[in-house]
Design a protein around this motif. Structure first.
Motif, PDB file in Angstrom:
ATOM      1  N   SER A 146      48.872  27.591  38.071  1.00 43.56           N
ATOM      2  CA  SER A 146      48.692  28.759  38.538  1.00 43.56           C
ATOM      3  C   SER A 146      48.220  28.743  40.134  1.00 43.56           C
ATOM      4  O   SER A 146      48.576  29.528  40.781  1.00 43.56           O
ATOM      5  N   SER A 147      47.427  27.780  40.197  1.00 37.99           N
ATOM      6  CA  SER A 147      46.880  27.624  41.755  1.00 37.99           C
ATOM      7  C   SER A 147      47.981  27.360  42.626  1.00 37.99           C
ATOM      8  O   SER A 147      48.027  27.979  43.512  1.00 37.99           O
ATOM      9  N   LEU A 148      49.097  26.691  41.952  1.00 39.05           N
ATOM     10  CA  LEU A 148      50.141  26.308  43.222  1.00 39.05           C
ATOM     11  C   LEU A 148      51.040  27.392  43.037  1.00 39.05           C
ATOM     12  O   LEU A 148      51.382  28.024  44.344  1.00 39.05           O
ATOM     13  N   LEU A 149      51.230  28.328  42.164  1.00 36.44           N
ATOM     14  CA  LEU A 149      52.020  29.447  42.312  1.00 36.44           C
ATOM     15  C   LEU A 149      51.330  30.376  43.217  1.00 36.44           C
ATOM     16  O   LEU A 149      52.046  31.239  43.812  1.00 36.44           O
ATOM     17  N   VAL A 150      50.045  30.714  43.229  1.00 32.83           N
ATOM     18  CA  VAL A 150      49.397  31.356  44.259  1.00 32.83           C
ATOM     19  C   VAL A 150      49.897  31.286  45.400  1.00 32.83           C
ATOM     20  O   VAL A 150      50.273  32.282  46.219  1.00 32.83           O
ATOM     21  N   GLY A 151      49.574  30.135  46.051  1.00 26.96           N
ATOM     22  CA  GLY A 151      50.317  29.653  47.298  1.00 26.96           C
ATOM     23  C   GLY A 151      51.424  29.881  47.392  1.00 26.96           C
ATOM     24  O   GLY A 151      52.254  30.342  48.702  1.00 26.96           O
ATOM     25  N   ALA A 173      48.615  38.073  43.950  1.00 29.09           N
ATOM     26  CA  ALA A 173      49.301  36.819  43.786  1.00 29.09           C
ATOM     27  C   ALA A 173      48.803  35.953  42.558  1.00 29.09           C
ATOM     28  O   ALA A 173      49.330  35.668  41.953  1.00 29.09           O
ATOM     29  N   THR A 174      47.342  36.277  42.700  1.00 31.28           N
ATOM     30  CA  THR A 174      46.662  35.501  41.571  1.00 31.28           C
ATOM     31  C   THR A 174      46.728  36.045  40.083  1.00 31.28           C
ATOM     32  O   THR A 174      47.119  35.409  39.007  1.00 31.28           O
ATOM     33  N   VAL A 175      46.914  37.532  39.937  1.00 27.52           N
ATOM     34  CA  VAL A 175      47.350  38.206  38.864  1.00 27.52           C
ATOM     35  C   VAL A 175      48.764  37.626  38.265  1.00 27.52           C
ATOM     36  O   VAL A 175      48.943  37.231  37.213  1.00 27.52           O
ATOM     37  N   ILE A 176      49.682  37.622  39.177  1.00 29.78           N
ATOM     38  CA  ILE A 176      50.925  37.397  38.868  1.00 29.78           C
ATOM     39  C   ILE A 176      51.125  35.899  38.271  1.00 29.78           C
ATOM     40  O   ILE A 176      51.699  35.626  37.513  1.00 29.78           O
ATOM     41  N   ALA A 177      50.535  35.167  39.253  1.00 28.61           N
ATOM     42  CA  ALA A 177      50.533  33.730  38.702  1.00 28.61           C
ATOM     43  C   ALA A 177      49.896  33.124  37.596  1.00 28.61           C
ATOM     44  O   ALA A 177      50.197  32.466  36.515  1.00 28.61           O
TER      45      ALA A 177
END
Length: 168
Positions: free
Chosen positions: A25-30, A1-5
């Motif tokens: 990016s932080s929001l996208l991970v979640g 998830a972190t890599v994609i974000a």
């Protein structure tokens, strides 16, 4: 998830990540973890289009949606949850990004959401969305197949700039 974000929020070549890119990016991970979990419980694959739906849902206030994100039950024995627990702590998965959003000033929150949505604009296109929602293969098929497999993506030159986020 972190890599994609991080790929989706990449500011571009030779540019520094700023507060907005880091917050997005932080929001996208979640959100990625949330839509994967929710879709898995619904018997389907989650997609980036689901994130767009989450952020643009007009049926309820977004603050209520953040509350849902913070209350994902993590007692399920779903395979995806087990694999995520190896990477993310229970607290990270259950809503740190959502709590961060609720703790932000409403103007900053709106700016972070805007930063995310600006990176996901491509996924509003129905053709892109349809073609990024379903897959005929798994990465494992490419990596662990009995005989070597190659994967080619062909994109018309006039579409390269538009589709760049998909090709990273």
């Amino acid at each position: 998830a972190t890599v994609i974000a991080d790929i989706l929020t990449d500011p571009g070549e030779n540019k520094q990540r700023d507060h907005w890119a880091n917050s997005a990016s932080s929001l996208l991970v979640g959100l990625i973890l949330y839509v994967l979990y929710k879709a898995k419980n619904e018997g389907r694959m989650g997609s980036i289009g689901d994130i767009v739906d989450f952020l643009t849902d007009t049926s309820r206030p977004l603050d209520d949606a953040w509350q849902d994100l913070m209350t994902i039950p993590l007692t399920s024995d779903l395979e995806c949850i087990k694999s995520w627990k190896k990477i993310y702590s229970k607290q990270q998965m259950s809503g740190i990004p959502a709590a961060e959003m609720l703790n932000k000033d409403p103007k900053e929150r709106a700016s972070v959401i805007s930063s995310v949505m600006s990176k996901l604009t491509l996924f509003k296109d129905p053709i892109i969305r349809k073609n990024t929602t379903n897959v005929d293969f798994r990465i494992k098929d490419l990596m662990d197949y009995e005989t070597p497999v190659s994967f080619y993506v062909v994109v018309e030159s006039q579409d390269m700039a538009t589709l760049a986020p998909l090709l990273k």
